[in-house]
Design a protein around this motif. Structure first.
Motif, mmCIF file in Angstrom:
data_model
loop_
_atom_site.group_PDB
_atom_site.id
_atom_site.type_symbol
_atom_site.label_atom_id
_atom_site.label_comp_id
_atom_site.label_asym_id
_atom_site.label_seq_id
_atom_site.Cartn_x
_atom_site.Cartn_y
_atom_site.Cartn_z
ATOM 1 N N GLY A 175 0.770 -1.234 0.000
ATOM 2 C CA GLY A 175 0.000 0.000 0.000
ATOM 3 C C GLY A 175 0.795 1.273 0.000
ATOM 4 N N LEU A 176 2.134 1.186 -0.041
ATOM 5 C CA LEU A 176 2.920 2.402 -0.095
ATOM 6 C C LEU A 176 2.776 3.098 -1.450
ATOM 7 C CD1 LEU A 176 6.313 1.356 1.576
ATOM 8 C CD2 LEU A 176 4.382 2.540 2.615
ATOM 9 N N TYR A 177 3.163 4.352 -1.494
ATOM 10 C CA TYR A 177 3.163 5.099 -2.749
ATOM 11 C C TYR A 177 4.222 4.519 -3.687
ATOM 12 C CZ TYR A 177 3.950 8.964 -6.015
ATOM 13 O OH TYR A 177 4.110 9.718 -7.149
ATOM 14 N N SER A 178 3.843 4.242 -4.934
ATOM 15 C CA SER A 178 4.772 3.690 -5.901
ATOM 16 C C SER A 178 5.536 4.823 -6.571
ATOM 17 C CB SER A 178 4.033 2.858 -6.950
ATOM 18 O OG SER A 178 4.948 2.190 -7.785
ATOM 19 N N SER A 179 6.846 4.836 -6.390
ATOM 20 C CA SER A 179 7.635 6.030 -6.649
ATOM 21 C C SER A 179 8.567 5.924 -7.852
ATOM 22 C CB SER A 179 8.463 6.348 -5.389
ATOM 23 O OG SER A 179 9.247 5.226 -5.011
ATOM 24 N N TRP A 180 8.239 5.086 -8.819
ATOM 25 C CA TRP A 180 9.119 4.983 -9.977
ATOM 26 C C TRP A 180 9.284 6.340 -10.667
ATOM 27 C CZ3 TRP A 180 12.751 2.110 -11.903
ATOM 28 C CH2 TRP A 180 13.145 2.299 -13.228
ATOM 29 N N ASP A 181 8.170 7.015 -10.916
ATOM 30 C CA ASP A 181 8.198 8.374 -11.477
ATOM 31 C C ASP A 181 7.399 9.247 -10.522
ATOM 32 O OD1 ASP A 181 8.299 10.675 -12.945
ATOM 33 O OD2 ASP A 181 7.484 9.822 -14.788
ATOM 34 N N PRO A 182 8.007 9.684 -9.433
ATOM 35 C CA PRO A 182 7.236 10.303 -8.351
ATOM 36 C C PRO A 182 6.704 11.678 -8.727
ATOM 37 C CG PRO A 182 9.591 10.457 -7.903
ATOM 38 C CD PRO A 182 9.447 9.594 -9.116
ATOM 39 N N ASP A 183 5.485 11.945 -8.278
ATOM 40 C CA ASP A 183 4.891 13.271 -8.427
ATOM 41 C C ASP A 183 5.455 14.179 -7.330
ATOM 42 O OD1 ASP A 183 2.589 15.233 -7.467
ATOM 43 O OD2 ASP A 183 2.252 14.806 -9.593
ATOM 44 N N LYS A 184 5.943 15.348 -7.723
ATOM 45 C CA LYS A 184 6.611 16.218 -6.748
ATOM 46 C C LYS A 184 5.678 16.619 -5.617
ATOM 47 C CE LYS A 184 7.925 20.426 -7.896
ATOM 48 N NZ LYS A 184 8.713 21.545 -8.480
ATOM 49 N N GLU A 185 4.413 16.855 -5.926
ATOM 50 C CA GLU A 185 3.479 17.245 -4.869
ATOM 51 C C GLU A 185 3.271 16.102 -3.878
ATOM 52 O OE1 GLU A 185 2.499 20.316 -4.325
ATOM 53 O OE2 GLU A 185 3.816 20.760 -6.021
ATOM 54 N N VAL A 186 3.283 14.879 -4.366
ATOM 55 C CA VAL A 186 3.165 13.738 -3.456
ATOM 56 C C VAL A 186 4.415 13.628 -2.585
ATOM 57 C CG1 VAL A 186 2.920 11.234 -3.298
ATOM 58 C CG2 VAL A 186 1.613 12.505 -5.010
#
Length: 413
Positions: free
Chosen positions: A138-149
């Motif tokens: 359930g973690l945020y998937s950060s391959w191409d992370p959104d800067k706001e996230v």
């Protein structure tokens, strides 16, 4: 990090699950599209060193005092000053997530690439570490992370390589600088995976580290040197056992590693190229069945495999809970060409976990590869079909699980 008092900045991991879960699937698709790595870790452009001179020497610069600011240096970001040990950890790739886990910070990871995929894979190994648990689901998937996230995750440290992050279309040098200033520093090195050349502003002076050199620096950043030293001692003893047991070069098996989603399109990997992706195979020094004719990540057909005719096949992704190694072997055996390969005919097709390994997975994969490649020297690898890492009798284990688990739990002097 304004205070040494325990606290958690921003939303807790579980409070962030809803957003992370919603974006994770998109991140996984983006990360794996076109991947040739076979372990769920895609490569955009971007493999521990073949010789000591090929790597930078890791020199921790953390101050010895327990209180107050301290600094640690790592390429490509250089010297980073910490007010206190980080408590929440952003990662992209699993070598960094595993480092956090090894230092007792597994539950403090706020993001990683393909979290559910890698949670399932890592837990196949964690099952054999008594008193240790891991949950990355359930973690945020950060391959191409959104800067706001990344802002909302508000992590104390970003164990990710800015030289790789800025290869993404959505990130540039100003973006990573903004996050370092307003959220938390970057402190990661990923182009050491296969000694990939850095690009743009990062190209000048980029240094490569072995897996364990980088782990030492991360441990300094977290003020966890006792944990690092204990795990490094386990690894040193394991490597000494391997070195003492290796047969002469001309008696070693010819081997290949490959991955395939359908056992038709086959991605082959070499086992001794520089970088931490081969940190579990290079010390074992099997002979390259391709004799240098195939580069890591190339696609090959069955005719090419038969021409190479390896004695051992290491099947990347074979340790996933969703993989049935009995079915993999059966499919290869029934193939009109594949069935003629020596490794297939002799039942020497073995599973692998992941190439983007951290220290914990590296220990397990060194043991499993030693047994898969050299059963006469290190004891036979059990016939494996699926499920957790096999239970190996204590007298046949090449490293002490209890000792590793105690280090992760922080039970070190």
């Amino acid at each position: 990090m304004e205070s040494d008092e325990p606290r958690r900045k921003g939303p807790t991991r579980r409070e962030y699950v809803q957003l992370g879960g919603a974006l994770a699937a998109a991140g996984l698709v983006a990360g794996c599209a076109g991947s040739a790595d076979g372990d769920g870790s895609a490569t955009a452009t971007p493999t521990d060193a073949a010789t000591p001179t090929a790597d930078a020497t890791a020199e921790p610069t953390a101050t010895p005092a327990d209180d107050g600011p301290y600094s640690v240096s790592m390429s490509p970001v250089g010297e980073v000053t910490f007010e206190s040990p980080p408590e929440t950890v952003f990662t992209r790739l699993t070598h960094h997530a595993d480092m956090a886990f090894a230092l007792g910070r597994g539950d403090d990871v706020t993001a990683m690439h393909a979290p559910d995929y890698y949670d399932a894979l890592w837990n196949q190994f964690v099952e054999r570490l008594p008193g240790v648990s891991l949950d990355w689901t359930g973690l945020y998937s950060s391959w191409d992370p959104d800067k706001e996230v990344v802002y909302e995750l508000d992590s104390d440290v970003h164990l990710a390589d800015p030289a790789w992050v800025t290869q993404l279309d959505s990130w540039d040098r100003d973006d990573v600088g903004e996050i370092a200033e307003n959220v938390g520093p970057w402190f990661g090195n990923s182009l050491s995976d296969r000694h990939t050349e850095a690009t743009g502003e990062w190209a000048d002076g980029y240094e490569y580290y072995t897996l364990w050199e980088q782990f030492e620096l991360v441990a300094e950043a977290f003020r966890e040197r006792p944990r690092y030293e204990e795990l490094a001692a386990v690894r040193d003893e394991l490597l000494a056992t391997i070195e003492a047991g290796l047969p002469p070069e001309d008696e070693r098996p010819r081997a290949v590693m490959f991955s395939s989603a359908d056992l038709e399109t086959i991605y082959a990997y070499t086992l001794d190229n520089p970088g931490f992706l081969t940190a579990h195979t290079r010390p074992l020094a099997p002979r390259d069945a391709f004799d240098g004719s195939v580069s890591s990540g190339d696609t090959v057909d069955y005719e090419t495999l038969l021409e190479a005719d390896p004695d051992v096949i290491l099947y990347l992704g074979g340790m996933l809970p969703t993989t049935d190694m009995a079915e993999v072997r059966s499919t290869l055996e029934s193939h009109p060409v594949g069935g003629e390969i020596t490794a297939v005919a002799n039942g020497r097709v073995h599973p692998q976990g992941a190439r983007y390994q951290g220290p914990i997975l590296n220990l397990f994969q060194l043991e499993m590869c030693a047994k898969q490649l050299y059963p006469d020297a290190f004891g036979a690898w059990p016939t494996y079909e699926n499920g957790p890492y096999p239970e190996i009798p204590a007298e046949e284990q090449l490293f002490d699980r209890q000792r590793v688990a105690a280090a992760i739990r922080g039970e070190v002097e």
